[in-house]
Design an enzyme around this catalytic site. Structure first.
Site, mmCIF file in Angstrom:
data_model
loop_
_atom_site.group_PDB
_atom_site.id
_atom_site.type_symbol
_atom_site.label_atom_id
_atom_site.label_comp_id
_atom_site.label_asym_id
_atom_site.label_seq_id
_atom_site.Cartn_x
_atom_site.Cartn_y
_atom_site.Cartn_z
ATOM 1 N N GLN A 310 0.858 -1.203 0.000
ATOM 2 C CA GLN A 310 0.000 0.000 0.000
ATOM 3 C C GLN A 310 0.895 1.254 0.000
ATOM 4 O O GLN A 310 0.673 2.195 -0.742
ATOM 5 C CB GLN A 310 -0.914 -0.020 1.242
ATOM 6 C CG GLN A 310 -1.980 1.066 1.284
ATOM 7 C CD GLN A 310 -3.276 0.689 0.543
ATOM 8 O OE1 GLN A 310 -3.336 -0.317 -0.139
ATOM 9 N NE2 GLN A 310 -4.289 1.519 0.664
ATOM 10 N N ARG A 313 2.487 2.114 -3.287
ATOM 11 C CA ARG A 313 1.586 2.693 -4.304
ATOM 12 C C ARG A 313 1.155 4.102 -3.908
ATOM 13 O O ARG A 313 0.963 4.966 -4.765
ATOM 14 C CB ARG A 313 0.346 1.803 -4.453
ATOM 15 C CG ARG A 313 0.677 0.436 -5.036
ATOM 16 C CD ARG A 313 -0.400 -0.587 -4.692
ATOM 17 N NE ARG A 313 -1.677 -0.297 -5.319
ATOM 18 C CZ ARG A 313 -2.855 -0.748 -4.860
ATOM 19 N NH1 ARG A 313 -2.911 -1.496 -3.767
ATOM 20 N NH2 ARG A 313 -3.965 -0.443 -5.474
ATOM 21 N N GLU A 404 -6.162 21.256 -24.282
ATOM 22 C CA GLU A 404 -4.997 22.151 -24.235
ATOM 23 C C GLU A 404 -3.732 21.483 -24.749
ATOM 24 O O GLU A 404 -2.641 21.721 -24.224
ATOM 25 C CB GLU A 404 -4.761 22.683 -22.818
ATOM 26 C CG GLU A 404 -5.616 23.858 -22.455
ATOM 27 C CD GLU A 404 -5.624 24.955 -23.493
ATOM 28 O OE1 GLU A 404 -4.603 25.123 -24.191
ATOM 29 O OE2 GLU A 404 -6.663 25.626 -23.627
#
Ligand SMILES: CCCCCCCCCCCCCCCCCCCCCCC/C=C/C(=O)SCCNC(=O)CCNC(=O)[C@H](O)C(C)(C)COP(=O)(O)OP(=O)(O)OC[C@H]1O[C@@H](n2cnc3c(N)ncnc32)[C@H](O)[C@@H]1OP(=O)(O)O
Ligand SMILES: Cc1cc2nc3c(=O)[nH]c(=O)nc-3n(C[C@H](O)[C@H](O)[C@H](O)COP(=O)(O)OP(=O)(O)OC[C@H]3O[C@@H](n4cnc5c(N)ncnc54)[C@H](O)[C@@H]3O)c2cc1C
Length: 643
Positions: A310, A313, A404
Site C-alpha cells: 500500500q 503505491r 490544451e
C-alpha cells in the site's frame, strides 16, 4: 508545512479564507449533484456562478481571492473559459485599441467569451482548421464561414448556451490567398434576449464522461453561414489587415497566436497538484481508518496503510503531489517572466517556455489522472462509490490529458525543442532547463559513483543520474536523426524514442525544481527534513519505475539500481509516521473533498451508511418498475425454467 505547500503565509491565508467562505455557504452545497439530471445540473451551475459573481463584487474580492473562490466552488463552468482563455487571448493577441475596447467589457462581464479553436475534424493540428474568414474590401468586413461539416467548431466550453462572444480561429483569406490561421472576436448571441445571431447554428455537443462533473459545462458546436464581422475584430497584434486588404506581419513571432495555450498550460500544471493532492488526501486518510487481516489475540486488525505494498503505491503519489506543487509554482514564475518580456517585445525565452509548459502539462496531467485512479483502487471497493469523491474527480480530471494539447503531441513539441538545442550545440550554449546539454561530455562519460543504499540520499548523485539519463537519451536520438536524409521523416520514424527522451527531460525538471526548493525556500528545519524525505521518494520512485532507461543508457549498473530500490523501501518507513500530517497540510476542507472516505474526523463507516440512505432509490421500499417488471416474473406459472 501548510505554509510550505501554499507558498507563503499570505497565500495560505487567502486560500483558507476562501475555502471557508465557500464551505459555509449553503448555495455551494454539492453532495446532491450526482443525483441531478443534465438540465437541473446545468441550471444549478448557472445559479452558483451568478452568486459567485455577486460575492466577488459585493465583497470586493481581489483577483487572487476570486480565483480561489472559483476553485473551491469546484464546478467547471463557462466562467473558466471566459477568464482563463477569452480574456488572456485579447490581452496577448489584441492591439492597444482592441484591448481598450474589449477588456473593460469582458472584465465586468458585460460580455461573456469563449475560445473557439477546435473543430470536428481538427484539434491538435491548428494549421489544419477549415473555418474561413474571407476579407471583403467593399464592406471592410470579414465573412466567417463553415465550408464543411468537419469545419464545425466543436468543444468550446460555455459556447453551447452561455457565451455571447468567442475568439474564433479561422483561415484568413484575402483575394483568394491563404494567410494562415488567425483569431477573430465574433459576437454569438444577442445581448438583449440571448438568442443566437443570424447565420449562426449553436448547440451542445452532448453528455461527457462521468455524470456530475464536466456536464456542468456546456461544450458547444458552432457553424457559420457567411456571418459578417467588422475588419477591426481580427486580433491584430501579430498580423494586420488594412482596409485596402493588405496583409502585414509585425516583428512579433507568429507563435504568439498560440500564446493563450501557453498561459492555460501553465495554469493546468499549477492545478495538477490540487487534483492529485485531493485524491491522495482521501486515500491516505482512508488507509489509516481501513483495517484488514493481521489481528492477533483478538486485537485490532492491521491498518492497510501499514502494508508495504500500500505504501509503495500511495507514498510516491503523495511525493508527486508535492513535486507538482513546486514545479507548478516554478513554472508560474517562468511564465510571469516571459509575459513581461513579451510585453516589451523580447521573445528570446518563448521557445523554452513553450517547451516547459507543453512538456510539464503532459507529464503532470498524465501522472495525476493515473494517480487519481490508483487512489481509487487504494480505497478498495468503497473507492468505486460516488460518495468516495474519487470517481467524479477522475472523470473531471482525465480530459486534461487531451485538452490544451494532447499529451503525446505536447511531448513531441518538447522533442523538437531538444533536437534543435542539440543540433545548435557547436555554436550556441544551451541555457535554463536545457543547460545540462551543454555539459554532454562529462554526462556521457562519467558513470554513477553510488556504492551503498545510503549514497542515494544525496541530491547531487540524484541530479547527475537524471541529467545523464536525459542527456544520453536526447543525444542518442540526435545521432540517429542525423542519419536520415530527410529530418522530418527521421523525426516521425524516431518519434517513440523522442517522446521517451522528452519525458526524461521533463522528469529532470521536476526533480531539480524539488531539490532547488529544498535548498532555498523552506520555512523551518523540521519541515525541510520531512520534505527531503518526500523529495528522495519522488526521485527514487521515478528512477525505479524507469530503471530500464538508466540501465540501457549505461549510466547505472543493475546493482546501483537495486540499491536505489532498497533505499526507497527504507524511505517509505520514514514517510509513514507523517503521512497524515503531510495530507492535512494540503488544508483541504471536507466540503472541498466531498468524500466520505477522506473525512478529517475519520468517521467513515457511520457516514458511509448514512450517505447510502440518501440515494433516491431508497426513498421507498418498493420503487417504480417493480410491480410492472419484476412481479410478473415472480408470479408466472411455468413448469420448468428455460435459460
Ligand atoms: C466530487 C469531485 C468533483 C470534482 C470536480 C472538480 C471540478 C473542479 C473545477 C475547478 C474549476 C476551477 C477553475 C479554474 C482554472 C481552470 C483553468 C483551466 C481551464 C481549462 C479549461 C480547459 C478547456 C480547454 C480548452 C482547449 O482545449 S483550447 C484548444 C487547445 N488546443 C491545443 O492545445 C492544440 C494543440 N496544437 C498546437 O498547439 C499546435 O498545433 C502544435 C504546437 C501542435 C503544432 O503547431 P504548428 O502546426 O503551427 O507547427 P509546428 O510544430 O511546426 O510549430 C511551429 C513552431 O512554433 C513553435 N510553437 C508551437 N506552439 C507554440 C506555442 N504555444 N508557443 C510558442 N511556440 C510554439 C514550435 O515549437 C515550432 O517552433 P520551431 O519552428 O522553432 O521548431
Ligand atoms: C473537456 C474538453 C474541453 C475542451 N474545451 C475546448 C475549448 O474550450 N476550446 C477548444 O477550442 N477546444 C476545446 N477542447 C478540444 C481539445 O483542445 C482537443 O480535443 C485537443 O486539443 C486534442 O485534439 P484532438 O481532439 O484533435 O485529438 P487528436 O489530435 O485527434 O488525437 C487523437 C490521437 O492522435 C494522436 N496524434 C495526433 N497528432 C499526432 C502526431 N502529430 N503525432 C503522433 N500522434 C498524434 C494523439 O496522440 C491521440 O492519441 C476540449 C476538449 C475536451 C476533452
Amino acid at each position: 508545512m501548510k505554509v510550505a505547500w501554499a507558498g507563503s503565509r499570505e497565500a495560505f491565508q487567502v486560500s483558507d479564507r476562501m475555502a471557508k467562505l465557500v464551505a459555509n455557504d449553503p448555495v455551494f452545497e454539492k453532495f446532491s449533484k450526482p443525483m441531478l439530471g443534465r438540465k437541473e445540473l446545468f441550471k444549478n451551475t448557472l445559479r452558483k456562478a451568478a452568486y459567485a459573481w455577486k460575492l466577488i463584487n459585493d465583497l470586493r474580492l481581489t483577483e487572487e481571492e476570486a480565483k480561489w473562490l472559483r476553485h473551491y466552488i469546484d464546478e467547471p463552468n463557462y466562467t473558466d473559459l471566459h477568464w482563463e482563455m477569452f480574456v488572456p487571448a485579447i490581452e496577448g493577441q489584441g492591439t492597444k485599441e482592441q484591448k481598450k475596447k474589449w477588456l473593460p467589457l469582458a472584465q465586468t462581464m458585460q460580455i461573456i467569451g469563449t475560445y473557439a479553436q477546435t473543430e470536428l475534424g481538427h484539434g491538435s493540428n491548428v494549421q489544419g482548421l477549415e473555418t474561413t474568414a474571407t476579407f471583403d474590401r467593399q464592406t471592410d468586413e470579414f465573412v466567417m464561414h463553415s465550408p464543411t461539416l468537419t469545419s464545425s467548431k466543436w468543444w468550446p466550453g460555455g459556447m453551447a448556451k452561455v457565451a455571447t462572444h468567442a475568439i474564433v480561429y479561422a483561415r484568413l483569406i484575402i483575394d483568394g490567398l491563404f494567410h494562415g490561421v488567425h483569431g477573430f472576436i465574433v459576437q454569438l448571441r444577442s445581448l438583449e434576449d440571448h438568442s443566437p445571431l443570424p447565420g449562426l447554428t449553436l448547440g451542445d455537443i452532448g453528455m461527457k464522461f462521468g455524470h456530475g462533473t464536466y456536464n456542468t459545462m456546456d461544450n458547444g458546436v458552432l457553424r457559420f453561414d457567411h456571418v459578417r464581422i467588422p475588419r477591426n475584430q481580427m486580433l491584430m497584434r501579430v498580423s494586420q489587415v488594412t482596409k485596402e486588404g493588405k496583409y502585414a506581419q509585425s516583428d512579433v513571432p507568429r507563435q504568439l497566436l498560440y500564446g493563450t495555450m501557453v498561459s492555460v498550460r501553465q495554469t493546468i500544471v499549477a492545478d495538477a497538484s490540487k487534483a492529485l493532492s485531493r485524491a491522495v488526501c482521501i486515500a491516505t486518510r482512508y488507509s489509516v481508518v481501513r483495517r484488514q487481516f493481521g489481528s492477533r489475540n483478538g486485537g485490532p486488525e492491521t491498518q492497510v496503510i501499514d502494508y508495504k505494498t500500500q505504501q509503495s503505491r500511495l507514498f510516491p503519489l503523495l511525493a508527486s503531489a508535492y513535486a507538482f506543487r513546486f514545479v507548478g509554482e516554478w513554472l508560474k514564475s517562468l511564465y510571469i517572466d516571459v509575459k513581461q518580456r513579451l510585453e516589451a517585445n523580447d521573445f528570446s525565452t518563448l521557445p523554452e517556455t513553450h517547451a516547459c509548459t507543453a512538456g510539464l502539462k503532459a507529464l503532470t496531467t498524465a501522472a495525476t489522472a493515473d494517480g487519481i485512479e490508483e487512489c481509487r483502487k487504494l480505497c478498495g471497493g468503497h473507492g468505486y462509490l460516488i460518495s468516495s469523491g474519487l470517481p467524479e474527480l477522475f472523470a473531471f480530471y482525465v480530459p486534461a490529458c487531451s485538452y490544451e494539447g494532447e499529451n503525446v503531441v505536447m511531448m513531441l513539441q518538447v522533442a523538437r525543442f531538444l533536437v534543435k538545442t542539440v543540433s545548435n550545440l557547436g555554436y550556441k550554449q544551451p541555457v535554463g532547463t536545457a543547460a545540462y546539454l551543454g555539459r554532454v561530455t562529462p554526462l556521457l562519460q562519467n558513470n554513477c559513483a553510488v556504492q551503498t543504499a545510503e549514497d542515494w540520499l544525496n541530491p547531487d548523485a540524484i541530479l547527475e543520474a537524471f541529467e545523464a539519463r536525459a542527456a544520453r537519451m536526447v543525444i542518442g536520438c540526435g545521432e540517429r536523426l542525423a542519419m536520415f536524409e530527410n529530418p522530418e521523416e527521421g523525426f516521425a520514424e524516431l518519434s517513440i524514442d523522442l517522446v521517451e527522451a522528452s519525458l526524461a527531460h521533463c522528469q529532470l525538471i521536476t526533480v531539480s525544481v524539488f531539490i532547488q526548493k529544498l535548498n532555498h525556500e523552506i520555512p523551518g528545519n523540521g519541515v525541510k527534513r520531512s520534505l527531503e524525505v518526500l523529495c528522495y521518494v519522488y526521485a527514487l520512485f521515478l528512477l525505479h519505475k524507469h530503471q530500464g532507461d538508466f540501465l540501457a543508457t549505461g549510466y547505472l549498473t543493475p546493482k546501483q539500481a537495486s540499491l536505489a530500490n532498497e533505499q526507497l523501501r527504507t524511505l517509505y518507513s520514514k514517510v509513514r509516521p507523517n503521512a497524515i500530517a503531510f495530507v492535512d497540510s494540503f488544508n483541504h476542507m471536507d466540503h472541498y473533498l466531498c468524500s466520505v472516505l477522506g473525512r478529517y474526523d475519520g468517521n467513515v463507516y457511520p457516514k458511509l451508511y448514512e450517505a447510502a440512505w440518501k440515494d433516491p432509490l431508497n426513498d421507498s421500499d418498493i420503487v417504480d418498475g417493480i410491480q410492472q417488471y419484476v412481479q410478473p416474473i415472480l408470479k408466472q406459472k411455468l413448469h420448468y425454467a428455460k435459460l
